[in-house]
Write an enzyme that holds these catalytic residues in place. Structure first.
Site, PDB file in Angstrom:
ATOM      1  N   ALA A 244      -2.507   3.195  -3.385  1.00 39.82           N
ATOM      2  CA  ALA A 244      -1.176   3.069  -3.812  1.00 39.82           C
ATOM      3  C   ALA A 244       0.033   3.621  -2.779  1.00 39.82           C
ATOM      4  O   ALA A 244       1.164   3.089  -3.045  1.00 39.82           O
ATOM      5  CB  ALA A 244      -0.853   3.808  -5.233  1.00 39.82           C
ATOM      6  N   GLY A 245      -0.457   4.476  -2.011  1.00 41.83           N
ATOM      7  CA  GLY A 245       0.572   5.281  -1.102  1.00 41.83           C
ATOM      8  C   GLY A 245       1.215   4.411  -0.294  1.00 41.83           C
ATOM      9  O   GLY A 245       0.361   3.431   0.205  1.00 41.83           O
ATOM     10  N   PRO A 246       2.320   4.504   0.068  1.00 42.10           N
ATOM     11  CA  PRO A 246       3.483   5.471  -0.482  1.00 42.10           C
ATOM     12  C   PRO A 246       4.208   5.197  -1.835  1.00 42.10           C
ATOM     13  O   PRO A 246       5.157   5.960  -2.269  1.00 42.10           O
ATOM     14  CB  PRO A 246       4.344   5.739   0.581  1.00 42.10           C
ATOM     15  N   GLY A 247       3.831   4.026  -2.343  1.00 43.13           N
ATOM     16  CA  GLY A 247       4.220   3.776  -3.920  1.00 43.13           C
ATOM     17  C   GLY A 247       5.280   2.487  -4.163  1.00 43.13           C
ATOM     18  O   GLY A 247       5.474   2.107  -5.040  1.00 43.13           O
ATOM     19  N   GLY A 248       5.351   1.791  -2.924  1.00 40.08           N
ATOM     20  CA  GLY A 248       6.219   0.830  -3.229  1.00 40.08           C
ATOM     21  C   GLY A 248       5.892  -0.440  -4.011  1.00 40.08           C
ATOM     22  O   GLY A 248       6.544  -1.054  -5.022  1.00 40.08           O
TER      23      GLY A 248
ATOM     24  N   GLU B 295      -4.461   7.184  -5.047  1.00 40.26           N
ATOM     25  CA  GLU B 295      -4.039   7.624  -3.805  1.00 40.26           C
ATOM     26  C   GLU B 295      -4.908   8.864  -3.381  1.00 40.26           C
ATOM     27  O   GLU B 295      -4.913   9.886  -4.281  1.00 40.26           O
ATOM     28  CB  GLU B 295      -2.490   7.937  -3.455  1.00 40.26           C
TER      29      GLU B 295
ATOM     30  N   CYS C  46      -1.581  -5.448   5.873  1.00 41.30           N
ATOM     31  CA  CYS C  46      -0.407  -5.815   6.689  1.00 41.30           C
ATOM     32  C   CYS C  46      -0.773  -6.078   8.153  1.00 41.30           C
ATOM     33  O   CYS C  46      -0.446  -5.086   9.101  1.00 41.30           O
ATOM     34  CB  CYS C  46       0.418  -4.616   6.637  1.00 41.30           C
TER      35      CYS C  46
END
Length: 409
Positions: free
Chosen positions: A230-234, A254, A347
């Site tokens: 999950a980090g950083p949460g977007g 996370e 990514c």
């Protein structure tokens, strides 16, 4: 101290030379006359900055040389400043195109890598991912060197993309119903961002979260969703906002405490529970309907936002990350209920991190691979399927890869 033998004091060399080397020693090689010693450390940094200003910016040649010489003088003295002056004046004798023609490798991929300042292995990775359309490699590398637009996400249930565009003076996005483009400025000063109704998020990342919510399940959606990385949460915040509309909940995992705190801030007031644990052994109860694995990766798809990363990553990083990606996807599979869907994303377009990971999961886990292109309605040119690949030069997004896998019942 001690009573042992005293060390022998070497005889000082005679004036005029260092004298012969002791027996068995190798005499140091002297630099050839007329050839300067290669610069290093701060001096090399000054030269690189100066050449970059000369060839890649609109700063005048005179100003670029003068500031670099002054910096070299302050760092290394007058002698080195003269050396910097000579090198930069020689660099200014040719245009960027002329230097590329003179110095670039002969092979097409190496030439483009040199021209657009990318390591050759990254350029080759992009060419491999482009496949039959490898002729677009120059466009991909050029997009990495271009200043990207700022992408905002309008939080569902709080504000629409149309309203956000009107308030901020931006433009509604092409692909995500929640995206807004800004030409520049500090998004942190915008009132919708300060109020938590919007956030900075690349449109490609928005599409990843949306694809998970659109995937067709076998059986009803009981409202148990999981963001395993999950980090950083977007993405967790966007999933949480969508889940809130239907009364669902999201678990967000996370392992790093400081990044978990970023997730908590991003999902404030949303139905998201943050767990500080390793996603490979989370201890969560299985039975999730939807699981997102936005796996740690090389980040080669976001080099336009982090240009320094291209020089910090190495091929050795890929080998280590591939192991982690496989383990995380296997852990997500164990937490998924039969008939549920895992969405795997990176990514990065690098094939070992994308299609190879998915193919391995299909083989080992018996996963049913869905046509991910159907989860991106209206988004064109994302590949031949069943996975989907976004590109900065085609879509204006980071180069996100995504693939949806369903667990047979």
């Amino acid at each position: 101290g001690g009573g042992g033998p005293r060390p022998r004091v070497p005889t000082p060399p005679r004036r005029g030379g260092p004298g012969p080397p002791p027996p068995g020693a190798v005499a140091p090689r002297r630099p050839r006359a007329g050839l300067p010693v290669a610069p290093h450390g701060p001096l090399l940094d000054v030269l690189r900055l100066g050449v970059y200003q000369l060839l890649r910016t609109r700063i005048g040649a005179h100003a670029a040389v003068d500031t670099s010489v002054a910096l070299a003088r302050a760092e290394s003295g007058a002698g080195k400043a003269g050396f910097v002056n000579a090198v930069l004046r020689r660099a200014a004798e040719k245009t960027t195109e002329e230097w590329v023609e003179a110095l670039a490798p002969a092979d097409p991929v190496g030439r483009l890598a040199f021209e657009y300042a990318h390591p050759a292995w990254i350029a080759q990775a992009f060419a491999d991912a482009l496949g039959a359309r490898a002729a677009e490699l120059g466009e991909v590398l050029a997009a990495d060197d271009a200043r990207p637009l700022v992408h905002l996400v309008a939080r569902p249930g709080d504000i629409t993309a149309e309203e956000l565009a009107l308030v901020t003076g931006g433009e509604e996005g092409r692909w995500s119903p929640y995206a807004v483009y800004l030409d520049g400025g500090d998004p942190g000063k915008l009132e919708p961002v300060r109020a938590g109704m919007a956030a900075v998020q690349d449109e490609g990342s928005q599409l990843v979260a949306l694809a998970l919510t659109r995937a067709e399940l076998e059986g009803p959606d009981t409202g148990r969703w999981l963001d395993l990385c999950a980090g950083p949460g977007g993405k967790a915040a966007l999933l949480g906002a969508i889940a809130a509309i239907d009364g669902f909940r999201v678990d967000a995992v996370e392992p790093a405490a400081h990044r978990a705190e970023l997730v908590r801030k991003a999902v404030h007031d949303l139905p998201v529970d943050v767990h500080v644990t390793d996603g490979r052994a989370s201890g969560l109860t299985p039975g999730y309907d939807r699981v997102l694995v936005d796996a740690p990766c090389t980040g080669l798809g976001a080099l336009r936002r982090r240009p320094e990363a291209r020089w910090r990553r190495t091929p050795a990083d890929v080998r280590q990350l591939v192991v982690l990606q496989r383990e995380l996807l296997a852990a997500a599979w164990d937490l998924l209920r039969p008939g549920g869907v895992v969405l795997y994303s990176t990514c990065s377009p690098h094939l070992p991190e994308t299609v190879s990971i998915v193919a391995d999961a299909v083989r080992r886990l018996g996963a049913e691979q869905l046509d991910t292109r159907e989860l991106l309605p209206g988004v064109t040119d994302v590949g031949d399927g069943p996975g989907a690949q976004l590109w900065p030069h085609r879509h204006g997004t980071d180069a996100m890869f995504l693939a949806a896998l369903r667990k047979p019942r």
